[in-house]
Design a protein around this motif. Structure first.
Motif, PDB file in Angstrom:
ATOM      1  N   GLU A 253     140.167 -19.703 -40.644  1.00 45.36           N
ATOM      2  CA  GLU A 253     139.324 -18.580 -41.071  1.00 45.36           C
ATOM      3  C   GLU A 253     137.946 -19.080 -41.490  1.00 45.36           C
ATOM      4  O   GLU A 253     136.921 -18.471 -41.149  1.00 45.36           O
ATOM      5  CB  GLU A 253     139.984 -17.842 -42.237  1.00 45.36           C
ATOM      6  CG  GLU A 253     141.250 -17.087 -41.887  1.00 45.36           C
ATOM      7  CD  GLU A 253     141.834 -16.387 -43.102  1.00 45.36           C
ATOM      8  OE1 GLU A 253     141.497 -15.208 -43.321  1.00 45.36           O
ATOM      9  OE2 GLU A 253     142.605 -17.032 -43.840  1.00 45.36           O
TER      10      GLU A 253
ATOM     11  N   LYS B 212     133.931 -18.493 -39.661  1.00 48.26           N
ATOM     12  CA  LYS B 212     132.758 -17.954 -40.341  1.00 48.26           C
ATOM     13  C   LYS B 212     131.722 -19.028 -40.689  1.00 48.26           C
ATOM     14  O   LYS B 212     130.663 -18.714 -41.238  1.00 48.26           O
ATOM     15  CB  LYS B 212     133.196 -17.265 -41.647  1.00 48.26           C
ATOM     16  CG  LYS B 212     133.991 -15.984 -41.443  1.00 48.26           C
ATOM     17  CD  LYS B 212     133.084 -14.869 -40.958  1.00 48.26           C
ATOM     18  CE  LYS B 212     133.838 -13.558 -40.804  1.00 48.26           C
ATOM     19  NZ  LYS B 212     132.927 -12.467 -40.401  1.00 48.26           N
TER      20      LYS B 212
ATOM     21  N   ALA C  82     130.382 -14.134 -49.771  1.00 50.23           N
ATOM     22  CA  ALA C  82     130.175 -12.890 -49.027  1.00 50.23           C
ATOM     23  C   ALA C  82     130.775 -12.916 -47.628  1.00 50.23           C
ATOM     24  O   ALA C  82     131.285 -11.907 -47.143  1.00 50.23           O
ATOM     25  CB  ALA C  82     128.675 -12.592 -48.944  1.00 50.23           C
ATOM     26  N   PHE C  83     130.728 -14.081 -46.967  1.00 52.78           N
ATOM     27  CA  PHE C  83     131.133 -14.130 -45.561  1.00 52.78           C
ATOM     28  C   PHE C  83     132.617 -14.422 -45.361  1.00 52.78           C
ATOM     29  O   PHE C  83     133.127 -14.234 -44.254  1.00 52.78           O
ATOM     30  CB  PHE C  83     130.294 -15.176 -44.808  1.00 52.78           C
ATOM     31  CG  PHE C  83     128.943 -14.670 -44.394  1.00 52.78           C
ATOM     32  CD1 PHE C  83     128.753 -14.037 -43.176  1.00 52.78           C
ATOM     33  CD2 PHE C  83     127.862 -14.813 -45.248  1.00 52.78           C
ATOM     34  CE1 PHE C  83     127.501 -13.568 -42.805  1.00 52.78           C
ATOM     35  CE2 PHE C  83     126.617 -14.338 -44.886  1.00 52.78           C
ATOM     36  CZ  PHE C  83     126.434 -13.722 -43.668  1.00 52.78           C
TER      37      PHE C  83
ATOM     38  N   GLU D 104     134.976 -12.780 -46.521  1.00 52.74           N
ATOM     39  CA  GLU D 104     135.636 -11.480 -46.480  1.00 52.74           C
ATOM     40  C   GLU D 104     136.758 -11.291 -47.503  1.00 52.74           C
ATOM     41  O   GLU D 104     137.885 -10.955 -47.141  1.00 52.74           O
ATOM     42  CB  GLU D 104     136.161 -11.216 -45.070  1.00 52.74           C
ATOM     43  CG  GLU D 104     135.064 -11.218 -44.030  1.00 52.74           C
ATOM     44  CD  GLU D 104     135.582 -10.923 -42.627  1.00 52.74           C
ATOM     45  OE1 GLU D 104     136.816 -10.835 -42.452  1.00 52.74           O
ATOM     46  OE2 GLU D 104     134.757 -10.762 -41.723  1.00 52.74           O
TER      47      GLU D 104
ATOM     48  N   GLU E  66     138.703  -9.115 -50.378  1.00 56.13           N
ATOM     49  CA  GLU E  66     138.821  -7.671 -50.584  1.00 56.13           C
ATOM     50  C   GLU E  66     137.983  -7.213 -51.776  1.00 56.13           C
ATOM     51  O   GLU E  66     137.502  -6.082 -51.817  1.00 56.13           O
ATOM     52  CB  GLU E  66     140.287  -7.282 -50.818  1.00 56.13           C
ATOM     53  CG  GLU E  66     141.159  -7.272 -49.578  1.00 56.13           C
ATOM     54  CD  GLU E  66     141.626  -8.659 -49.169  1.00 56.13           C
ATOM     55  OE1 GLU E  66     142.121  -8.808 -48.041  1.00 56.13           O
ATOM     56  OE2 GLU E  66     141.486  -9.595 -49.990  1.00 56.13           O
TER      57      GLU E  66
ATOM     58  N   LEU F  38     134.719  -8.458 -54.250  1.00 62.18           N
ATOM     59  CA  LEU F  38     133.608  -9.390 -54.471  1.00 62.18           C
ATOM     60  C   LEU F  38     133.005  -9.098 -55.840  1.00 62.18           C
ATOM     61  O   LEU F  38     132.553  -7.985 -56.115  1.00 62.18           O
ATOM     62  CB  LEU F  38     132.549  -9.223 -53.385  1.00 62.18           C
ATOM     63  CG  LEU F  38     131.319 -10.137 -53.453  1.00 62.18           C
ATOM     64  CD1 LEU F  38     131.717 -11.599 -53.388  1.00 62.18           C
ATOM     65  CD2 LEU F  38     130.337  -9.803 -52.328  1.00 62.18           C
TER      66      LEU F  38
ATOM     67  N   LYS G 120     123.016  -7.847 -47.778  1.00 63.76           N
ATOM     68  CA  LYS G 120     124.367  -8.296 -47.396  1.00 63.76           C
ATOM     69  C   LYS G 120     125.421  -7.576 -48.211  1.00 63.76           C
ATOM     70  O   LYS G 120     126.489  -7.210 -47.690  1.00 63.76           O
ATOM     71  CB  LYS G 120     124.474  -9.807 -47.600  1.00 63.76           C
ATOM     72  CG  LYS G 120     125.854 -10.378 -47.237  1.00 63.76           C
ATOM     73  CD  LYS G 120     126.219 -10.102 -45.779  1.00 63.76           C
ATOM     74  CE  LYS G 120     127.595 -10.610 -45.429  1.00 63.76           C
ATOM     75  NZ  LYS G 120     128.001 -10.247 -44.054  1.00 63.76           N
TER      76      LYS G 120
ATOM     77  N   ASP H  61     126.067  -4.284 -46.760  1.00 58.59           N
ATOM     78  CA  ASP H  61     126.923  -4.423 -45.570  1.00 58.59           C
ATOM     79  C   ASP H  61     128.386  -4.607 -45.976  1.00 58.59           C
ATOM     80  O   ASP H  61     129.290  -4.028 -45.359  1.00 58.59           O
ATOM     81  CB  ASP H  61     126.470  -5.624 -44.721  1.00 58.59           C
ATOM     82  CG  ASP H  61     125.091  -5.414 -44.109  1.00 58.59           C
ATOM     83  OD1 ASP H  61     124.660  -4.249 -44.012  1.00 58.59           O
ATOM     84  OD2 ASP H  61     124.455  -6.409 -43.736  1.00 58.59           O
ATOM     85  N   VAL H  62     128.613  -5.431 -47.008  1.00 63.97           N
ATOM     86  CA  VAL H  62     129.974  -5.658 -47.494  1.00 63.97           C
ATOM     87  C   VAL H  62     130.590  -4.359 -47.980  1.00 63.97           C
ATOM     88  O   VAL H  62     131.751  -4.049 -47.706  1.00 63.97           O
ATOM     89  CB  VAL H  62     129.968  -6.715 -48.629  1.00 63.97           C
ATOM     90  CG1 VAL H  62     131.327  -6.780 -49.323  1.00 63.97           C
ATOM     91  CG2 VAL H  62     129.589  -8.083 -48.084  1.00 63.97           C
TER      92      VAL H  62
ATOM     93  N   SER I 128     131.577  -2.025 -45.217  1.00 64.63           N
ATOM     94  CA  SER I 128     132.738  -2.501 -44.463  1.00 64.63           C
ATOM     95  C   SER I 128     134.059  -2.131 -45.144  1.00 64.63           C
ATOM     96  O   SER I 128     135.130  -2.436 -44.618  1.00 64.63           O
ATOM     97  CB  SER I 128     132.660  -4.017 -44.269  1.00 64.63           C
ATOM     98  OG  SER I 128     132.849  -4.687 -45.495  1.00 64.63           O
TER      99      SER I 128
ATOM    100  N   ARG J  63     134.962  -3.082 -48.317  1.00 61.48           N
ATOM    101  CA  ARG J  63     135.385  -3.983 -49.386  1.00 61.48           C
ATOM    102  C   ARG J  63     134.826  -3.525 -50.730  1.00 61.48           C
ATOM    103  O   ARG J  63     133.868  -2.755 -50.789  1.00 61.48           O
ATOM    104  CB  ARG J  63     134.952  -5.412 -49.065  1.00 61.48           C
ATOM    105  CG  ARG J  63     135.840  -6.065 -47.997  1.00 61.48           C
ATOM    106  CD  ARG J  63     135.355  -7.439 -47.626  1.00 61.48           C
ATOM    107  NE  ARG J  63     134.252  -7.382 -46.680  1.00 61.48           N
ATOM    108  CZ  ARG J  63     133.436  -8.387 -46.418  1.00 61.48           C
ATOM    109  NH1 ARG J  63     133.586  -9.527 -47.044  1.00 61.48           N
ATOM    110  NH2 ARG J  63     132.470  -8.257 -45.538  1.00 61.48           N
TER     111      ARG J  63
END
Length: 391
Positions: free
Chosen positions: A127, A131, A166-167, A169, A171, A173, A193, A196-197, A200, A202
């Motif tokens: 994983e 990323k 952040a990248f 992923e 659940e 943050l 960013k 964006d999170v 998505s 999260r």
């Protein structure tokens, strides 16, 4: 749908030790080792009976003044420190960015720390590999990727830490005010960013003193004060409630450079009518009588959202400064008409002195009231000032 976070009756207690008689010399400490312990302890609740739920995909701002318990709450949610009372139910993997260097090893390279920190977040090696390029590209530290982290600047460490958090992923943050370390461009990049999170699906918990960032990023907010939850609701409403009763700031001397400090800064009034004159005095004390190299000096005015709304440039008035024999610089000035709208303002300084250039916020505070004579129409609230309403 069940909440992704359930916080119930959360409390955190610390013991504060008070030593009677103040500081002791080495001889007194050795002698006191054979005497009755003169210290006393006091219970301090950094958090007390905090309860709330966070839904999946929700962005929640946590606001409050210094000492309100915000960082303590995030450390408990991140499992860095255990609660004294209450419990948390978490239904997702948590990644946290609380301070520069957390979850990183200074002796490892940037590349190694990406895998190290990712594994701490519960990510598998594949994983992280998937990323890896995106993390490096966002952080902008590719040139130093194989250099030990201890040689990174605090800004470079922050970039890498945020990119990993952040990248990869998670659940959930969790981000503290640590973003304040970065430059303006990087802060803007991080906020983009985080949006964006959030889109998505999260979940984000965001602590910040930047009320614009909280309102832009978070739909809801929680207001903490004195370790207790004061209110929770839509971020705009909570921010307005938080800023409705600002804390008055009393001036304290502050160092400017190695050789200079701001010894005095005051206003003629703590509260004035909009448009009224405002008199101020300041004194910069020197540690040596050598003449100072002052290139800039401006008074900065910030509104309740910490946005700079006015600057009073003192450079044209340098010839009016009083210079004492010991090098102390004094100045008394007057702003003939202080034409800012009603509200609470924080006042700071920008200075260029002895080859250094800095901004200082929050030195003193000022309350401006409306100058209303026979006005029957209630003005718009502050957050709507400057907008034109069309029929």
């Amino acid at each position: 749908m069940k909440p992704i976070l359930e916080i119930r009756n959360l409390g955190k207690k610390y013991k504060i030790q008070h030593l009677a008689g103040g500081y002791l010399s080495l001889r007194e400490r050795l002698a006191s080792a054979f005497k009755f312990d003169r210290s006393t302890t006091e219970d301090f609740w950094a958090l007390n009976n905090i309860s709330f739920d966070v839904q999946p995909g929700e962005s929640v701002g946590i606001i409050g003044r210094n000492g309100a318990g915000k960082s303590t709450l995030l450390k408990i949610l991140s499992k860095i420190t255990p609660p004294t009372t209450g419990h948390i139910i978490s239904r997702g993997r948590v990644a946290s960015l609380l301070e520069v260097g957390t979850g990183f090893h200074p002796e490892l390279t940037g590349r190694e720390n990406i895998f190290f920190n990712g594994s701490l977040l519960g990510m598998k090696h594949k994983e992280i590999e998937r990323k890896f390029d995106e993390i490096v590209d966002f952080s902008g530290v590719e040139k130093f990727l194989d250099t030990s982290l201890k040689h990174f600047s605090s800004g470079m460490q922050l970039r890498l830490a945020f990119a990993v958090a952040a990248f990869l992923e998670p659940e959930i943050l969790i981000i503290d005010e640590v973003l304040a370390v970065g430059d303006a461009e990087f802060q803007k990049k991080c906020l983009g960013k985080m949006e964006d999170v959030s889109r998505s699906g999260r979940t984000i918990l965001f602590v910040s003193h930047n009320m614009d960032a909280v309102e832009a990023l978070c739909k809801t907010a929680i207001f903490l004060s004195g370790g207790q939850k004061i209110d929770q609701g839509l971020s705009t409403e909570i921010v307005n409630k938080y800023m409705a009763n600002p804390k008055k700031v009393k001036f304290k001397p502050v160092p400017l450079t190695k050789r200079s400090r701001l010894e005095h800064f005051s206003l003629s009034e703590e509260s004035i009518l909009s448009g009224a004159p405002l008199i101020f005095t300041l004194e910069i004390q020197r540690d040596s009588p050598a003449p100072s190299e002052m290139t800039d000096l401006c008074i900065l005015f910030y509104n309740y959202k910490r946005q700079r709304v006015a600057i009073y440039d003192l450079r044209p008035h340098f010839d009016m400064f009083s210079l004492a024999e010991n090098g102390t610089i004094s100045f008394r000035g007057k702003i003939n008409s202080f034409n800012l709208i009603d509200g609470s303002y924080s006042i700071g300084l920008h200075y260029g002195l002895d080859g250094e250039r800095h901004d200082i916020e929050g030195l003193i505070s000022l309350e401006v009231k409306q100058k209303i004579i026979g006005l029957k129409v209630k003005p718009y609230d502050q957050q709507y000032r400057g907008f034109v309403e069309l029929n």
